[in-house]
Write a protein that holds these residues in place. Structure first.
Motif, PDB file in Angstrom:
ATOM      1  N   LYS A 137      19.128  -1.438   1.198  1.00 10.37           N
ATOM      2  CA  LYS A 137      19.687  -2.441   0.283  1.00 10.37           C
ATOM      3  C   LYS A 137      20.385  -3.502   1.137  1.00 10.37           C
ATOM      4  O   LYS A 137      20.903  -3.181   2.210  1.00 10.37           O
ATOM      5  CB  LYS A 137      20.722  -1.804  -0.650  1.00 10.37           C
ATOM      6  CG  LYS A 137      20.113  -0.976  -1.770  1.00 10.37           C
ATOM      7  CD  LYS A 137      21.164  -0.145  -2.489  1.00 10.37           C
ATOM      8  CE  LYS A 137      21.742  -0.854  -3.686  1.00 10.37           C
ATOM      9  NZ  LYS A 137      22.379   0.130  -4.628  1.00 10.37           N
TER      10      LYS A 137
ATOM     11  N   SER B 170      28.724   3.235  -7.483  1.00  9.62           N
ATOM     12  CA  SER B 170      27.387   3.243  -6.892  1.00  9.62           C
ATOM     13  C   SER B 170      27.423   4.131  -5.644  1.00  9.62           C
ATOM     14  O   SER B 170      27.783   3.688  -4.560  1.00  9.62           O
ATOM     15  CB  SER B 170      26.990   1.808  -6.534  1.00  9.62           C
ATOM     16  OG  SER B 170      25.838   1.824  -5.732  1.00  9.62           O
TER      17      SER B 170
ATOM     18  N   GLN C 287      11.684   6.633  -7.870  1.00  5.20           N
ATOM     19  CA  GLN C 287      12.292   6.162  -9.135  1.00  5.20           C
ATOM     20  C   GLN C 287      11.715   4.793  -9.504  1.00  5.20           C
ATOM     21  O   GLN C 287      11.459   4.505 -10.678  1.00  5.20           O
ATOM     22  CB  GLN C 287      13.810   6.026  -8.986  1.00  5.20           C
ATOM     23  CG  GLN C 287      14.542   7.354  -8.964  1.00  5.20           C
ATOM     24  CD  GLN C 287      16.056   7.200  -8.733  1.00  5.20           C
ATOM     25  OE1 GLN C 287      16.577   6.096  -8.628  1.00  5.20           O
ATOM     26  NE2 GLN C 287      16.747   8.320  -8.664  1.00  5.20           N
TER      27      GLN C 287
ATOM     28  N   LYS D 189      14.568  10.185 -12.352  1.00  5.86           N
ATOM     29  CA  LYS D 189      15.098   9.025 -13.086  1.00  5.86           C
ATOM     30  C   LYS D 189      14.072   7.892 -13.062  1.00  5.86           C
ATOM     31  O   LYS D 189      13.245   7.813 -12.155  1.00  5.86           O
ATOM     32  CB  LYS D 189      16.376   8.533 -12.414  1.00  5.86           C
ATOM     33  CG  LYS D 189      17.576   9.444 -12.607  1.00  5.86           C
ATOM     34  CD  LYS D 189      18.855   8.690 -12.235  1.00  5.86           C
ATOM     35  CE  LYS D 189      20.102   9.452 -12.616  1.00  5.86           C
ATOM     36  NZ  LYS D 189      20.331  10.635 -11.777  1.00  5.86           N
TER      37      LYS D 189
ATOM     38  N   HIS E 286      25.240   5.477  -3.715  1.00  6.68           N
ATOM     39  CA  HIS E 286      24.320   5.326  -2.582  1.00  6.68           C
ATOM     40  C   HIS E 286      24.446   3.996  -1.845  1.00  6.68           C
ATOM     41  O   HIS E 286      23.888   3.841  -0.755  1.00  6.68           O
ATOM     42  CB  HIS E 286      22.872   5.466  -3.060  1.00  6.68           C
ATOM     43  CG  HIS E 286      22.602   6.763  -3.745  1.00  6.68           C
ATOM     44  ND1 HIS E 286      22.630   7.968  -3.098  1.00  6.68           N
ATOM     45  CD2 HIS E 286      22.310   7.046  -5.043  1.00  6.68           C
ATOM     46  CE1 HIS E 286      22.363   8.944  -3.957  1.00  6.68           C
ATOM     47  NE2 HIS E 286      22.170   8.407  -5.142  1.00  6.68           N
TER      48      HIS E 286
HETATM   49  N1  FAQ Z   1      18.438   3.105 -14.481  1.00 10.08           N
HETATM   50  O1  FAQ Z   1      24.215   4.666  -6.242  1.00 10.08           O
HETATM   51  P1  FAQ Z   1      23.404   3.850  -7.172  1.00 10.08           P
HETATM   52  C1  FAQ Z   1      10.802  -3.280 -13.127  1.00 10.08           C
HETATM   53  C2  FAQ Z   1      20.970   5.684 -10.853  1.00 10.08           C
HETATM   54  S1  FAQ Z   1      11.155  -2.129 -11.965  1.00 10.08           S
HETATM   55  C3  FAQ Z   1      18.400   4.415 -14.192  1.00 10.08           C
HETATM   56  O2  FAQ Z   1      23.792   2.420  -7.360  1.00 10.08           O
HETATM   57  P2  FAQ Z   1      20.973   3.052  -5.808  1.00 10.08           P
HETATM   58  C4  FAQ Z   1       9.452  -3.913 -13.139  1.00 10.08           C
HETATM   59  C5  FAQ Z   1      20.547   5.783  -9.405  1.00 10.08           C
HETATM   60  O3  FAQ Z   1      19.168   6.056  -9.303  1.00 10.08           O
HETATM   61  C6  FAQ Z   1      12.820  -1.603 -12.358  1.00 10.08           C
HETATM   62  N2  FAQ Z   1      19.112   4.972 -13.175  1.00 10.08           N
HETATM   63  O4  FAQ Z   1      21.850   3.971  -6.780  1.00 10.08           O
HETATM   64  C7  FAQ Z   1       8.966  -3.994 -14.515  1.00 10.08           C
HETATM   65  C8  FAQ Z   1      21.443   6.893  -8.915  1.00 10.08           C
HETATM   66  O5  FAQ Z   1      20.931   8.137  -9.371  1.00 10.08           O
HETATM   67  P3  FAQ Z   1      20.525   9.367  -8.350  1.00 10.08           P
HETATM   68  C9  FAQ Z   1      13.234  -0.589 -11.396  1.00 10.08           C
HETATM   69  C10 FAQ Z   1      19.868   4.138 -12.444  1.00 10.08           C
HETATM   70  O6  FAQ Z   1      19.654   3.675  -5.671  1.00 10.08           O
HETATM   71  C11 FAQ Z   1       9.353  -5.024 -15.343  1.00 10.08           C
HETATM   72  C12 FAQ Z   1      22.720   6.638  -9.680  1.00 10.08           C
HETATM   73  O7  FAQ Z   1      22.358   5.877 -10.830  1.00 10.08           O
HETATM   74  N3  FAQ Z   1      13.613  -1.216 -10.145  1.00 10.08           N
HETATM   75  O8  FAQ Z   1      11.644  -3.514 -13.867  1.00 10.08           O
HETATM   76  C13 FAQ Z   1      19.924   2.758 -12.680  1.00 10.08           C
HETATM   77  O9  FAQ Z   1      21.737   2.712  -4.582  1.00 10.08           O
HETATM   78  C14 FAQ Z   1       8.856  -5.082 -16.644  1.00 10.08           C
HETATM   79  C15 FAQ Z   1      23.773   5.917  -8.853  1.00 10.08           C
HETATM   80  O10 FAQ Z   1      23.374   4.549  -8.618  1.00 10.08           O
HETATM   81  C16 FAQ Z   1      13.875  -0.470  -9.063  1.00 10.08           C
HETATM   82  O11 FAQ Z   1      13.805   0.737  -9.094  1.00 10.08           O
HETATM   83  C17 FAQ Z   1      19.184   2.243 -13.752  1.00 10.08           C
HETATM   84  N4  FAQ Z   1      19.195   0.941 -14.087  1.00 10.08           N
HETATM   85  O12 FAQ Z   1      20.837   1.670  -6.640  1.00 10.08           O
HETATM   86  C18 FAQ Z   1       8.079  -3.040 -14.975  1.00 10.08           C
HETATM   87  C19 FAQ Z   1      14.220  -1.239  -7.815  1.00 10.08           C
HETATM   88  N5  FAQ Z   1      20.764   2.209 -11.778  1.00 10.08           N
HETATM   89  O13 FAQ Z   1      19.292   8.904  -7.615  1.00 10.08           O
HETATM   90  C20 FAQ Z   1       7.572  -3.103 -16.289  1.00 10.08           C
HETATM   91  C21 FAQ Z   1      14.521  -0.339  -6.652  1.00 10.08           C
HETATM   92  C22 FAQ Z   1      21.213   3.222 -10.995  1.00 10.08           C
HETATM   93  O14 FAQ Z   1      21.710   9.584  -7.437  1.00 10.08           O
HETATM   94  C23 FAQ Z   1       7.969  -4.151 -17.121  1.00 10.08           C
HETATM   95  N6  FAQ Z   1      15.746   0.389  -6.832  1.00 10.08           N
HETATM   96  N7  FAQ Z   1      20.684   4.366 -11.410  1.00 10.08           N
HETATM   97  O15 FAQ Z   1      20.211  10.520  -9.248  1.00 10.08           O
HETATM   98  C24 FAQ Z   1      16.965  -0.074  -6.475  1.00 10.08           C
HETATM   99  O16 FAQ Z   1      17.126  -1.196  -6.028  1.00 10.08           O
HETATM  100  C25 FAQ Z   1      18.134   0.866  -6.608  1.00 10.08           C
HETATM  101  O17 FAQ Z   1      17.636   2.178  -6.696  1.00 10.08           O
HETATM  102  C26 FAQ Z   1      19.055   0.560  -7.837  1.00 10.08           C
HETATM  103  C27 FAQ Z   1      20.158   1.628  -7.869  1.00 10.08           C
HETATM  104  C28 FAQ Z   1      19.688  -0.812  -7.674  1.00 10.08           C
HETATM  105  C29 FAQ Z   1      18.282   0.623  -9.144  1.00 10.08           C
END
Ligand code: FAQ
Length: 331
Positions: free
Chosen positions: A230, A218, A53, A119, A220
């Motif tokens: 995390k 949340s 993702q 996603k 996960h």
């Molecule tokens: N958008 O149980 P949690 C960037 C989903 S990179 C969409 O809290 P988790 C650089 C989540 O996947 C930005 N979906 O999940 C840049 C889960 O769905 P699932 C990306 C979201 O994983 C800048 C469900 O909701 N960064 O910006 C979102 O523990 C400028 C339940 O949520 C990362 O990916 C959302 N906002 O925590 C590029 C960082 N939030 O899989 C270009 C790594 C939640 O059950 C230009 N990821 N969901 O179907 C993480 O740290 C974590 O995955 C979170 C979510 C914090 C995003």
């Protein structure tokens, strides 16, 4: 970067209590888990989900800003934006490579993105309407990304943690270039300052949503914290971001569009207004302003680039055949 053949869990791991306790002991001792190490299947799946993702977000995230490269106001701004957007593409590639070490192929992940099954971050479904939006994206979106990703440098899975170190260094350049655009606009004409305020108004709440749903929703977080994927809850990171951003907005002379934002002496941080979680879930489920356009563009680019992939494969096959026949001739 990493070979696709390195698969930690093979699905045949016998996950009895002793295995799980030994794995947790390694996590608790802050040992990095590496691709060939045994790991619970749930740990592997959680990482594939999060890292893929994350990779998709970087790749789709190139679109809102890519749209402004040809319209940047000066050559210097154009060069910086071009470099930034290229960096985001590079981040996607490191992250796909890190996910591949867990036994999922790049092709599978790409297919999941193109089909709409995967996603990616909600933030990239909002449009970049003005040049000030490019400033707000760098300042707020990259700022939020860093707040979340600095901690991921300490993630228990080695390849992900190491990829994040470089990514965070580049993200901090991105954040600075965005904030510098905002400084220039806020020191400019009345109209320029209004553009900056308008960009902040539109990007503030979606930036807060980037951190994910609140405690309780949340699904996960708990397990990911136990596995040290995390280290902080979504709400804690969101609060840290707000506390860092408010003084930055004040320095710019801009107003955060939240009438309920208030300093709370007891917690030494800001209380904020209600986030519109209905909007968040709508966007996550595919009904944001730009969801359809983002995927349509991605599919078109994938189709247009097919000949490059085919040519690269044909070239690699020819080289391999030439090397093989040279080896035979030498024997
Ligand atoms: N958008 O149980 P949690 C960037 C989903 S990179 C969409 O809290 P988790 C650089 C989540 O996947 C930005 N979906 O999940 C840049 C889960 O769905 P699932 C990306 C979201 O994983 C800048 C469900 O909701 N960064 O910006 C979102 O523990 C400028 C339940 O949520 C990362 O990916 C959302 N906002 O925590 C590029 C960082 N939030 O899989 C270009 C790594 C939640 O059950 C230009 N990821 N969901 O179907 C993480 O740290 C974590 O995955 C979170 C979510 C914090 C995003």
């Amino acid at each position: 970067m990493y070979s696709q053949g390195l698969i930690g869990a093979d699905g045949k791991t016998h996950e009895d209590a002793a295995f799980l306790a030994a794995f947790q002991a390694r996590i608790d001792a802050e040992q990095k888990i590496e691709p060939n190490d045994p790991m619970p299947e749930g740990y592997r799946k959680t990482l594939v989900r999060q890292i893929s993702q994350h990779a998709h977000s970087e790749i789709i995230g190139m679109q809102p800003e890519g749209n402004w490269i040809s319209r940047a106001p000066t050559l210097r701004r154009k060069a910086a934006l071009l470099a930034k957007v290229q960096d985001e593409g590079g981040h996607g590639l490191y992250l796909y490579s890190a996910a591949e070490t867990l036994g999922v192929s790049r092709e599978e992940m790409t297919e999941q993105l193109l089909s709409g099954a995967a996603k990616y971050s909600s933030i990239f479904n909002y449009p970049a309407l003005t040049w000030a939006d490019i400033g707000a994206i760098g300042w707020l979106v990259d700022g939020a990304a860093i707040m979340n990703q600095i901690v991921l440098c300490r993630c228990s899975y080695g390849p992900y943690a190491r990829a994040m170190i470089r990514i965070c260094k580049e993200e901090s350049f991105h954040q600075r270039q965005g904030y510098e655009i905002m400084i220039a606009l806020c020191n400019g004409s009345e109209e320029q300052k209004e553009l900056a305020q308008d960009a902040l108004n539109r990007f503030w709440w979606p930036s807060l949503m980037m951190f994910g749903p609140p405690e309780g929703e949340s699904v996960h977080s708990n397990q990911s914290m136990i596995w040290k994927i995390k280290r902080f809850s979504n709400d804690d990171l969101r609060d840290k971001f707000i506390n860092a951003s408010v003084p930055q907005a004040e320095k710019l002379g801009l107003t955060i569009p939240d009438p309920d934002l208030k300093w709370n002496e007891a917690k030494q941080g800001y209380d904020h207004g209600e986030i519109d979680w209905d909007e968040f879930w709508r966007v996550v489920k595919g009904d944001g302003i730009c969801n359809r356009e983002r995927l349509k563009n991605r599919r078109r680019v994938d189709r247009d680039g097919a000949w490059v992939r085919e040519a690269a494969m044909a070239h690699a096959q020819k080289r391999a055949a030439r090397t093989a026949s040279a080896r035979i001739a030498a024997e």
